[in-house]
Design an enzyme around this catalytic site. Structure first.
Site, PDB file in Angstrom:
ATOM      1  N   SER A   1      -0.841  -2.985  -0.838  1.00 45.61           N
ATOM      2  CA  SER A   1      -1.379  -3.032   0.506  1.00 45.61           C
ATOM      3  C   SER A   1      -0.245  -3.010   1.535  1.00 45.61           C
ATOM      4  CB  SER A   1      -2.281  -4.271   0.637  1.00 45.61           C
ATOM      5  OG  SER A   1      -3.079  -4.205   1.778  1.00 45.61           O
TER       6      SER A   1
ATOM      7  N   ASP B   1     -12.380   0.381  -2.598  1.00 46.36           N
ATOM      8  CA  ASP B   1     -11.194  -0.152  -1.924  1.00 46.36           C
ATOM      9  C   ASP B   1     -11.254   0.069  -0.421  1.00 46.36           C
ATOM     10  OD1 ASP B   1      -8.501  -0.945  -1.393  1.00 46.36           O
ATOM     11  OD2 ASP B   1      -7.871  -0.152  -3.330  1.00 46.36           O
TER      12      ASP B   1
ATOM     13  N   HIS C   1     -10.158  -3.765  -3.483  1.00 47.22           N
ATOM     14  CA  HIS C   1      -8.730  -3.742  -3.121  1.00 47.22           C
ATOM     15  C   HIS C   1      -7.858  -4.531  -4.088  1.00 47.22           C
ATOM     16  CE1 HIS C   1      -5.623  -2.710  -0.310  1.00 47.22           C
ATOM     17  NE2 HIS C   1      -5.409  -3.937   0.128  1.00 47.22           N
TER      18      HIS C   1
END
Length: 304
Positions: free
Chosen positions: A106, A244, A271
Site C-alpha cells: 500500500s 482490493d 487489501h
C-alpha cells in the site's frame, strides 16, 4: 525461531525494528517489509513472519517514524515522502541488508517505488502488494468504490468531508463500512490488524494522505510515478486482491508498465491477502523469492 529487536538512529530519533529468523552466511536473503499507512505500525503484516517458520528466510519489519514502537516526534516538518524514503535506506544500511528483497504494501509500495527508482545497489527483487503508483487515479477508483456504500453511510461521509470534520468519530465509524469491504473482508478482523488500525497516527496520515482513502488532501494527492515504472530493472512480483481498494484496473496499469512484472490476484481477498489468505500468500511470495535467488545463482555460475 530467533527474534531480534532494536532501534536504528534516524535524524535524531529512533526507528524500531524486528528481525525474525537467523541470518547465516550463504543462507536465504532477508526480506525487508515496508508497511502501509501512512502513520501505521507494521503489526498487520505479522503473518509474513510465517515465511521464516516455513522456509527459513529471515524477515525484517520496522515501524516507521511517528508510529508503533518508533519515536513519535512532535515535528510536522518530518511528515514528508523524503523522510520515509530516507528512513528505509537508513534501516537497510544499519542492519547491513545487502543483498535484500524488498516488499512494500500500500503506502509502503509508494516508499518502495521511490526508493527503487534511486537505483540502490544490492536489491534482488521487489514485491509490490496492493500497490499505488498514481495517487489521482487511486482516488478516482476509491471514489467509485465509495459510491457502492449505502446511501446513509455516504451521507455521513459527504457531510463531514464538506465540513472538514473528518476527525469526528461519526465519520470514522462510517468509514469502517468502506474498510470492511475493500481493506479486509475478515469478520472479525484479526487482532494484529486491529492493533495497527487503532494505532494510526492521524497527524502523519492526514499530512501525507488526507481524511480517508478516497479523500486525498495531503502532500501526496498529486503523486504519480507511472511514467518512471519502465526504469525498474529488478524482478517484480505484484500482488493484490479481487476486492482490493487497489482495484484490478489500477494494478493492471501498473503491471503493464513494469518490464517483466508478474501479477498474482488473490480471489478471496481485498487489501490484506497476507492476512485474508495467509498460507496462500506466503506460498506465492516465498516461491517468487526462491526463484529469484535460483536465477541469480545460475547467472553467477554462468559468469564464472
Amino acid at each position: 525461531m530467533s527474534v531480534t529487536e532494536g532501534t536504528v538512529p534516524f535524524r535524531g530519533h529512533r526507528t524500531w525494528y524486528r528481525v525474525v529468523g537467523a541470518r547465516t552466511p550463504g543462507g536465504q536473503v532477508p526480506l525487508l517489509v515496508v508497511n502501509g499507512g501512512p502513520g501505521c505500525p507494521h503489526d498487520y503484516l505479522d503473518d509474513l513472519a510465517g515465511l521464516t517458520r516455513e522456509t527459513g528466510r529471515p524477515v525484517v519489519f520496522y515501524d516507521q517514524l511517528g508510529c508503533g514502537r518508533s519515536d513519535h516526534p512532535d515535528d510536522p516538518s518530518l511528515w514528508t515522502l523524503d523522510t520515509f524514503v530516507d528512513e528505509l535506506a537508513a534501516v537497510r544500511e544499519a542492519l547491513h541488508l545487502d543483498p535484500v528483497h524488498l516488499l512494500g504494501h500500500s503506502w509502503g509500495s509508494q516508499l518502495a517505488l521511490e526508493y527503487v527508482l534511486t537505483r540502490p545497489p544490492g536489491l534482488l527483487s521487489l514485491v509490490l502488494a496492493g500497490p499505488v503508483a498514481d495517487a489521482p487515479a487511486y482516488q478516482a477508483e476509491t471514489l467509485r468504490l465509495k459510491e457502492s456504500l449505502p446511501a446513509a453511510v455516504r451521507e455521513v461521509l459527504d457531510r463531514h468531508e464538506a465540513a472538514g470534520t473528518t476527525d469526528d468519530p461519526e465519520y470514522q465509524d462510517a468509514a469502517l463500512a468502506f474498510y470492511a469491504r475493500y481493506l479486509c473482508r475478515l469478520d472479525p478482523w484479526p487482532p494484529h490488524l486491529v492493533r495497527s488500525f487503532t494505532s494510526i497516527n492521524r497527524e502523519v496520515y492526514e499530512a501525507l494522505w488526507g481524511g480517508a482513502e478516497w479523500n486525498l488532501t495531503g502532500s501526496l494527492k498529486d503523486w504519480d510515478v507511472t511514467a518512471r515504472l519502465g526504469e525498474i530493472d529488478l524482478p517484480v512480483l505484484v500482488t493484490s486482491g479481487r476486492h482490493d481498494v487497489a482495484t484490478p484496473a489500477l494494478v493492471r496499469d501498473l503491471v503493464e508498465a513494469v518490464p517483466g512484472a508478474a501479477w498474482v490476484l488473490f480471489e478471496e481477498s481485498s487489501h490484506m491477502p497476507s492476512a485474508e489468505e495467509p498460507e496462500h500468500y506466503r506460498r506465492v511470495v516465498g516461491a517468487f523469492l526462491a526463484e529469484v535467488e535460483a536465477d541469480a545463482g545460475s547467472r553467477s555460475r554462468a559468469a564464472a
